[in-house]
Scaffold this motif. Structure first.
Motif, short mmCIF file in Angstrom:
data_model
loop_
_atom_site.label_atom_id
_atom_site.label_comp_id
_atom_site.label_asym_id
_atom_site.label_seq_id
_atom_site.Cartn_x
_atom_site.Cartn_y
_atom_site.Cartn_z
N GLN A 204 0.82 -1.20 0.00
CA GLN A 204 0.00 0.00 0.00
C GLN A 204 0.86 1.26 0.00
O GLN A 204 0.51 2.26 -0.64
CB GLN A 204 -0.95 -0.02 1.20
CG GLN A 204 -1.97 -1.15 1.12
CD GLN A 204 -3.03 -1.06 2.21
OE1 GLN A 204 -3.11 -0.09 2.94
NE2 GLN A 204 -3.84 -2.10 2.31
N SER A 205 2.00 1.22 0.68
CA SER A 205 2.92 2.36 0.68
C SER A 205 3.49 2.61 -0.70
O SER A 205 3.63 3.76 -1.14
CB SER A 205 4.06 2.12 1.68
OG SER A 205 3.58 1.96 2.98
N HIS B 179 1.01 4.23 -2.94
CA HIS B 179 0.93 5.64 -2.55
C HIS B 179 2.09 6.42 -3.14
O HIS B 179 1.93 7.58 -3.56
CB HIS B 179 0.95 5.74 -1.01
CG HIS B 179 0.63 7.10 -0.48
ND1 HIS B 179 1.55 8.11 -0.45
CD2 HIS B 179 -0.52 7.62 0.05
CE1 HIS B 179 1.00 9.19 0.10
NE2 HIS B 179 -0.26 8.92 0.40
N PHE C 87 -9.15 9.59 7.78
CA PHE C 87 -8.44 8.34 8.08
C PHE C 87 -9.28 7.47 9.00
O PHE C 87 -9.45 6.26 8.77
CB PHE C 87 -7.09 8.66 8.72
CG PHE C 87 -6.27 7.44 9.04
CD1 PHE C 87 -5.64 6.72 8.04
CD2 PHE C 87 -6.12 7.01 10.35
CE1 PHE C 87 -4.88 5.59 8.32
CE2 PHE C 87 -5.37 5.88 10.65
CZ PHE C 87 -4.74 5.18 9.63
N ASN D 88 -9.38 2.19 0.11
CA ASN D 88 -7.95 2.31 0.35
C ASN D 88 -7.42 3.69 -0.02
O ASN D 88 -6.66 4.31 0.73
CB ASN D 88 -7.18 1.23 -0.43
CG ASN D 88 -7.22 -0.12 0.25
OD1 ASN D 88 -7.21 -0.21 1.47
ND2 ASN D 88 -7.30 -1.17 -0.53
N LEU E 98 -5.85 6.52 2.64
CA LEU E 98 -4.42 6.80 2.63
C LEU E 98 -4.03 8.04 1.84
O LEU E 98 -2.90 8.53 1.99
CB LEU E 98 -3.66 5.59 2.07
CG LEU E 98 -3.81 4.29 2.86
CD1 LEU E 98 -3.03 3.16 2.19
CD2 LEU E 98 -3.35 4.46 4.30
N VAL F 202 3.02 7.06 5.76
CA VAL F 202 2.16 6.20 4.97
C VAL F 202 2.33 4.72 5.32
O VAL F 202 1.37 3.95 5.28
CB VAL F 202 2.39 6.44 3.45
CG1 VAL F 202 3.75 5.92 3.01
CG2 VAL F 202 1.28 5.79 2.64
N ALA G 225 0.28 4.20 8.41
CA ALA G 225 -1.13 4.26 8.07
C ALA G 225 -1.56 3.01 7.30
O ALA G 225 -2.64 2.46 7.53
CB ALA G 225 -1.42 5.51 7.24
N ALA G 226 -0.71 2.56 6.37
CA ALA G 226 -1.02 1.36 5.59
C ALA G 226 -1.09 0.13 6.48
O ALA G 226 -1.92 -0.77 6.28
CB ALA G 226 0.01 1.16 4.49
N ASN H 162 -4.35 0.31 8.28
CA ASN H 162 -5.40 0.01 7.31
C ASN H 162 -5.48 -1.50 7.04
O ASN H 162 -6.55 -2.10 7.02
CB ASN H 162 -5.13 0.77 6.02
CG ASN H 162 -6.28 0.71 5.04
OD1 ASN H 162 -7.43 0.85 5.42
ND2 ASN H 162 -5.98 0.50 3.78
#
Length: 528
Positions: free
Chosen positions: A126-127, A130, A270, A383, A387, A395, A398-399, A402
């Motif tokens: 996910q990072s 991003h 978020f 998603n 994010l 991130v 946060a990922a 998540n």
């Protein structure tokens, strides 16, 4: 396209998006393959069902317990490197399954090393989305990866059943290794995003995260298996997460290193994004446990036939997620999420009264397609919504949060809906047997006990085989009890995804009051 480039979705970006989706597909389908292969693994390795189930539970526990730490590790060693190590961990586990000769190898390589690989892979993936995509392209890739996860969860049992039945469970895991090799062959397409935040390690926060996430997930797994100490484990997990929250706030105020930045949770987008992700996964998990059990137990479908019956859910989910991803940016994300939860609610509402009357999987086609369309809209948006406003420095954290929310929601939905279904079956069996005027008191007690103990696997065909030699009227009465109790239990279980969908619909009202997400500010602050 880099994070600072234009929004065009070119061939390089398309290839990278497909490779990321392939990685997510393998990640999700791996557990499905293991679940449907239990009997074959037990037979080939001369081990026990409980042993293999323990390995599956351990893999889920390890990945959940270390996922918050996995995000921090990605910061320290590089998100691209964490992504590669996560894929390699999964490849080691899958390769071990192709040659394993005993349960110990499965536990060490598939459950532990593979579980750690998952804890690195999910937040890193996910990072990297991003950091490698921006604007509409980022939303499209999030939608593509979400669709890959959704379709893997839905068709995994079908693929696993086919491979296990006609080839070998080892072939399935071998194919996973081939896919991972293909994903790694394109690693040059990934642009690493360097981490510029603090590099110190928060050992206490890391330990509390393991206890918190591990305790909660373990309590769900124990509950699903009918074990004891569920409440104690749940209390331990909640205490661990509460302790983690207190610790993080205290460390942040003191300016000392901390595992996660508590400022993440100051972002209203978020927080609402995480809660919607959780509800979506609870609904998906509830559908994915109750419907296959019903199809195989009541309609007596094979694993393959059950998977085909669920195809309207998975295919509509996949198609709508891709379509919505292509149209990203043309509608407010909050409106799309609202429509997604509305369709999911409508689909489940239609399913509930149909269940007692269904005589084939075709009867479920329309409501499953509607529910799948709703889920497709959700995976195309959540998603990116969650994010998008997070800075590059935060991130990975946060990922990880998540991913943890999604994993917990899916596990909770699977366990809770399954437990409710079986508990309702047990209660129905007892009530129907006690009310019977055909069975003697001794037979009533025996019938309730046997049907209760075999609730998951007792089809009418299997039951009829066990009743050979009993008087015809007793056979007919017991089959009637078994037939009457099961639709009610599925209807009750479907209330779990229905409740999650309704809560998501209510929560979407809050989303619509918030501004649409925008990229994080250049100074690294978290919007919210």
């Amino acid at each position: 396209m880099t994070a600072g480039g234009n929004a065009e979705f070119g061939s390089r970006e398309r290839r990278l998006g497909i490779l990321l989706a392939m990685a997510m597909f393998v990640l999700v389908v791996d557990t499905s393959l293991m679940n449907v292969s239990i009997a074959a693994v037990v037979r080939d390795l001369d081990t026990t069902t409980s042993g293999v189930q323990s390995a599956i539970a351990l893999e889920a526990l390890v990945s959940a317990a270390f996922i918050l730490i996995g995000g921090k590790v990605g910061d320290l060693i590089g998100r691209k490197r964490a992504y590669v190590l996560g894929l390699l961990g999964y490849a080691v586990g899958a390769l071990a399954m192709t040659v394993a000769q005993n349960l110990t190898a499965i536990i060490v390589f598939w459950a532990i090393i593979g579980g750690i690989g998952a804890s690195l892979l999910l937040p890193a993936m996910q990072s990297l989305i991003h950091g490698n995509f921006q604007g509409p392209a980022q939303r499209k890739v999030y939608a593509l990866v979400g669709a890959a996860a959704a379709i893997a969860a839905a068709v995994g049992p079908l693929l696993g059943g086919f491979i296990t039945t006609y080839l070998s469970w080892r072939v399935g895991f071998g194919l996973e290794v081939v896919i991972i090799a293909g994903v790694l062959s394109g690693i040059g397409l990934v642009r690493n995003v360097p981490y510029t935040g603090p590099r110190s390690v928060d050992l206490v926060g890391s330990a509390l995260s393991v206890v918190g996430m591990g305790g909660i997930v373990l309590s769900i797994l124990v509950w699903q298996e009918g074990g004891e100490a569920v409440l104690a484990l749940m209390v331990l997990g909640v205490a661990g997460l509460a302790g983690l929250a207190f610790w993080l706030v205290r460390r942040a105020r003191a300016g000392k290193p901390h595992l996660l930045d508590p400022a993440l949770f100051r972002s209203a987008m978020f927080k609402v994004g995480i809660s919607q992700q959780l509800l979506q996964q609870i609904a998906l998990g509830g559908l994915m446990i109750s419907l296959p059990i019903y199809l195989q137990m009541v309609l007596e479908y094979s694993a393959m036939a059950a998977g085909l019956s669920l195809a309207p859910l998975s295919l509509s989910m996949f198609a709508v997620a891709l379509f919505a991803g292509q149209k990203a940016g043309r509608r407010r994300p909050a409106n799309i999420v609202s429509l997604g939860f509305l369709l999911l609610t409508v689909g489940v509402l239609i399913l509930i009264p149909i269940v007692p009357r269904a005589d084939s999987g075709w009867t479920l086609l329309v409501p499953l397609a509607i529910a799948g369309a709703g889920l497709g809209l959700l995976v195309s948006q959540l998603n990116d919504y969650t994010l998008a406003p997070i800075s590059e420095e935060r991130v990975s954290e946060a990922a990880a949060v998540n991913s943890a929310g999604g994993s917990f929601g899916l596990s909770f939905g699977l366990a809770f809906a399954g437990a409710v279904m079986l508990a309702t079956l047990a209660a129905s069996f007892t009530a129907e047997a006690d009310a019977s005027t055909v069975l003697s008191p001794a037979e009533q007690t025996r019938v309730a006990q046997v049907l209760d103990e075999n609730a998951q696997v007792m089809t009418n065909t299997h039951l009829a085989e066990l009743l050979v030699g009993q008087p015809p009227e007793v056979q007919a009465e017991i089959l009637r009890i078994n037939t009457t109790a099961r639709p009610v239990s599925l209807q009750i279980a479907l209330l779990i995804p229905l409740l999650a969908a309704v809560l998501g619909l209510v929560n979407s009202i809050r989303m619509r009051r918030l501004p649409d997400p925008a990229p994080s500010t250049s100074d690294g602050s978290v919007l919210g």
